[in-house]
Design an enzyme around this catalytic site. Structure first.
Site, PDB file in Angstrom:
ATOM      1  N   ASP A 289       0.613   2.978   7.830  1.00  0.00           N
ATOM      2  CA  ASP A 289       0.189   3.822   6.716  1.00  0.00           C
ATOM      3  C   ASP A 289      -0.610   4.991   7.311  1.00  0.00           C
ATOM      4  O   ASP A 289      -0.921   5.017   8.502  1.00  0.00           O
ATOM      5  CB  ASP A 289      -0.624   3.031   5.686  1.00  0.00           C
ATOM      6  CG  ASP A 289      -0.588   3.715   4.310  1.00  0.00           C
ATOM      7  OD1 ASP A 289      -0.225   4.914   4.241  1.00  0.00           O
ATOM      8  OD2 ASP A 289      -0.944   3.079   3.307  1.00  0.00           O
TER       9      ASP A 289
HETATM   10  C1  NOJ Z   1      -1.190   6.449   2.016  1.00  0.00           C
HETATM   11  C2  NOJ Z   1      -0.621   5.492   1.001  1.00  0.00           C
HETATM   12  O1  NOJ Z   1      -1.271   4.240   1.093  1.00  0.00           O
HETATM   13  C3  NOJ Z   1       0.870   5.280   1.167  1.00  0.00           C
HETATM   14  O2  NOJ Z   1       1.338   4.482   0.116  1.00  0.00           O
HETATM   15  C4  NOJ Z   1       1.587   6.601   1.228  1.00  0.00           C
HETATM   16  O3  NOJ Z   1       2.972   6.389   1.320  1.00  0.00           O
HETATM   17  C5  NOJ Z   1       1.065   7.373   2.422  1.00  0.00           C
HETATM   18  N1  NOJ Z   1      -0.348   7.616   2.255  1.00  0.00           N
HETATM   19  C6  NOJ Z   1       1.800   8.695   2.620  1.00  0.00           C
HETATM   20  O4  NOJ Z   1       1.469   9.591   1.656  1.00  0.00           O
END
Ligand code: NOJ
Length: 757
Positions: A289
């Site tokens: 993530d």
């Molecule tokens: C953080 C989020 O937790 C995730 O779900 C998302 O896909 C990513 N950022 C990218 O934006």
């Protein structure tokens, strides 16, 4: 003879389908192996690096914000994927930098959070789940993929399949609610919608199962907070949806920000290497993530970024999103013997295979087509699909005196509330490329639906927030400006019925939007009371992205329609329901608490040793509120009535390998054609491990005409009745099982069956 001929043909077709798949698989392997034989270590590491474009931020701002550096990296084959680049021409330009300048010209993969639509917004995923029609989630994902792929995108970070039990957590809007079975079925449908049958098709994009794992269990519902759950909950509640999509070919996984048993998920070898890639034999790749590799050090589980890179790569995190950890350190770590180059090869192979399947090696620009972008995005067809899904996602919570549906010939109607003419909030959070203020408001939808003779009296009454509101900002609520109350009261006085549209701002939910107070904010309840004083026909239309605590509203409003954040066609879809063009059939997939102190509250909880009143205070309860929710899981009304009768099973006892056949007669005894979601729950009252009080195991949505009745049959087998031990071993035990069937998780009929050895 004819029978043999048919078998022969089927056998031949199956064989050729399998061998076609094998050939494609082996072609992909061959291609990727050839390519990898030409790649040096630095180029391989480049494939593991994902960075964001500087046009859009979906996480903390990058510390090393040197654009020239990023461009150089792309040109030098040091970026395998980018997120937040979108648009046919933008993706074309970015791709050109990689393909025309890097030594091997390997195309990048463009990813984006396409969560409930790209430009045409569908209802938020929690709402779609309330339809209890996986086909709706599939349709929504299909349209989103059609639009996103026309804007040059290859990959969405969806679906989110985190089970959400705590309404304080802002991200419950992105999931399917509190049940792992529903989450599995809806996630499978979404993956199918995004990916179709062929990733190289120019209408499809790769999906991503997220967040692996247990992110939804952050303590007290505060986003990014500590997770501390036992392995029993992990195996039975958290993992099943992930296992389901891993088995069905989801292209990628994303790990999560939280720790599990003290180890951050991104550095968690058990989850990623042993379970996902080992036991489940998953062949796609895992992306971290945003910044979650770097955050391993912030968790205190690595002394610096280099150590974090070592831990995460070894644990099976294949691609580094925005930590800038793999690019600078992996080469050194290989030289030092801390990371095995074979593991890097494995990660690269997984990533290149997905690029191959997307067809990027045939044509790196195939998705970046401005003509298609113009034709396919935000067109009539997509909007009409959004309206269809939206109306089917709404849940009728209350309907006293059958005040709904309203007649389109109604003489006068007051439309009141801070969200009544709002064209932005219904688009929801995680709205990708939706145009600000582009939703059909409730006021617009109702005006389009009613007769020209209906007098509409509109008044906002109050604002929900003050000042600027956006994806990146904290909100400020209006707690004292009552200057528009009097106009609202006047409108209410002059009308037969009031539609009061209240709820949450969409930026109250989504990532980093946890709340400790889940009641209606600002002056909204005060407005409700003021309106109710002058008009006794108040229909509340709710817009919100999480279960909210509304006990007073539930008691005093005449009707309540939960519309969630319904997307681009919100107002039209709400009008479809209010005026009876569509008879609501949605059911809640998350329990609505009476107050925030009950959170987390969920239907499939465990028993306690003291579940019932004991004659004095010593039993498991609150002394100031009941244990039960305000509205339970599975709850939702219709304009018609359904009755359940003749609930039966085919035998009283079964061998372990036999299936239970459960049947019932469902009758529409009301005045409208309608649909009912028939729900089947189970419980094992005396197993080796304590089991939940109820678990959803099957459901069917059935449409019946007035006076129609139908026999409904369900089959349950050991796969449905079994569960996982804390060690992850699947168990199915002999003994008694309670089977419950009914219209929601509380109103059920019970049958006991026995399994004998
Ligand atoms: C953080 C989020 O937790 C995730 O779900 C998302 O896909 C990513 N950022 C990218 O934006």
């Amino acid at each position: 003879m004819r029978k043999y001929l048919i078998f022969g043909i089927i056998y031949f077709l199956l064989l050729s389908a399998c061998s076609k798949q094998d050939t494609t698989a082996s072609k992909a392997d061959k291609f990727v192996n050839d390519l990898m034989s030409k790649m040096n270590l630095q180029e391989k590491i480049g494939q593991l690096n994902q960075c964001t474009s500087r046009w859009e931020m979906t996480g903390p701002a990058p510390k090393n914000d040197n654009i020239q550096n990023q461009l150089d990296n792309i040109k030098n084959g040091k970026v395998g994927s980018m997120l937040n680049v979108n648009g046919a021409s933008e993706t074309y330009e970015a791709q050109k930098l990689a393909v025309e300048n890097s030594r091997l010209g390997i195309p990048m993969m463009f990813a984006y959070d396409v969560i409930h639509g790209y430009k045409t917004m569908f209802p938020i995923p929690l709402a779609e789940a309330s339809s209890w029609e996986p086909e709706m989630a599939k349709l929504s994902a299909e349209v989103a993929a059609k639009e996103a792929s026309a804007a040059g995108l290859h990959w969405t970070f969806a679906p989110m399949m985190d089970v959400g039990r705590d309404a304080r957590w802002g991200r419950v809007m992105e999931g399917c609610g509190e049940d792992p079975y529903l989450a599995s079925i809806f996630s499978l449908a979404r993956v199918q919608g995004f990916q179709g049958d062929d990733l190289s098709d120019d209408y499809t994009i790769a999906a991503c199962a997220k967040h692996f794992a247990a992110y939804g269990f952050s303590e007290s519902g505060r986003d990014y907070n500590t997770v501390d759950i036992g392995s029993y909950t992990l195996h039975n509640i958290v993992l099943p949806p992930f296992k389901a999509v891993a088995n069905s070919g989801v292209a990628t996984f994303m790990n999560s920000f939280n720790i599990i048993n003290g180890t951050p998920a991104t550095a968690n070898k058990y989850l990623q290497r042993d379970l996902l890639k080992g036991e489940w034999k998953y062949e796609g790749f895992v992306v971290s993530d945003w910044g979650s590799i770097e955050e391993v050090a912030y968790h205190g589980a690595a002394k610096d970024l280099k150590k974090a890179a070592e831990r995460c790569l070894n644990a099976g995190s294949d691609m580094d999103m925005e930590s800038d950890a793999y690019l600078p350190y992996l080469k050194e770590l290989v030289a030092e013997g801390k990371v095995d180059e074979n593991l890097i090869d494995d990660a690269v192979r997984r990533i290149l295979k997905i690029k191959y399947k997307l067809g990027l090696f045939d044509d790196p620009y195939k998705y970046s087509n401005p003509e298609r972008e113009k034709e396919r995005i935000y067109n009539e067809e997509n909007r009409s699909a959004a309206r269809k899904v939206a109306k089917r996602s709404m849940v009728l919570l209350k309907n006293n005196r059958q005040i709904l549906p309203l007649s389109k010939e109604i003489k006068s109607l007051a439309i009141i509330g801070p969200l009544a003419n709002d064209k932005d909030v219904p688009l929801g959070s995680w709205r990708a490329k939706a145009i600000t203020n582009s939703a059909v408001s409730l006021l617009e939808g109702v005006k389009a639906a009613v007769s020209p003779n209906t007098k509409i009296n509109y008044a906002k009454g109050c604002d929900l927030t003050v000042g600027e509101r956006s994806f990146l900002q904290e909100l400020t609520y209006n707690n004292n400006d009552r200057s528009e109350f009097s106009e609202a009261i006047k409108a209410a006085k002059q009308s037969e019925v009031v539609l009061l549209t209240i709820g949450e701002d969409c930026w109250q939910t989504g990532e980093a939007r946890s709340q400790t107070d889940i009641q209606l904010k600002g002056l909204q309840m005060e407005l409700f009371h003021a309106i109710r004083k002058v008009n006794k026909n108040v229909v509340v239309v709710l817009m919100n992205g999480r279960p909210i605590a509304i006990p007073e509203l539930a008691e005093k409003a005449d009707a309540i329609l939960e519309t969630w954040f319904a997307g681009s066609e919100s107002g039209n879809a709400i009008a479809d329901v209010l005026f009876g063009d569509y008879n609501p059939a949605g059911k809640l997939t998350m329990s609505f608490p009476r107050n925030v102190g009950q959170c987390p509250i969920y239907y499939n909880h465990m028993k306690t040793g003291r579940p019932t009143p004991s004659g004095n205070v010593f039993w498991s309860h609150y002394t100031d509120a009941p244990n039960t929710p305000l509205f339970p899981f599975g709850y939702g009304l219709s304009y018609t009535n359904f009755t359940y009768s003749q609930v039966k099973i085919d035998k009283e006892s079964y061998q372990l390998n036999e299936s239970i056949k459960l049947s019932l007669l469902l009758s529409n005894t009301g005045k409208y054609e309608g649909e009912e979601v028939v729900q089947v729950y189970i419980q094992a009252p005396s197993a080796s491990f304590a089991r939940p009080v109820k678990e959803l195991k099957a459901f069917k949505k059935i449409k019946l005409a007035v006076n129609e009745e139908r026999k409904i049959i369900f089959e349950l087998n050991q796969k449905d009745l079994g569960y996982y031990s804390p060690e992850g071993e699947f168990l199915f035990e002999s003994g008694d099982y309670n089977i419950y069937v009914g219209t929601n998780s509380q109103e059920v009929q019970k049958i006991v069956v026995s399994f004998i050895q």
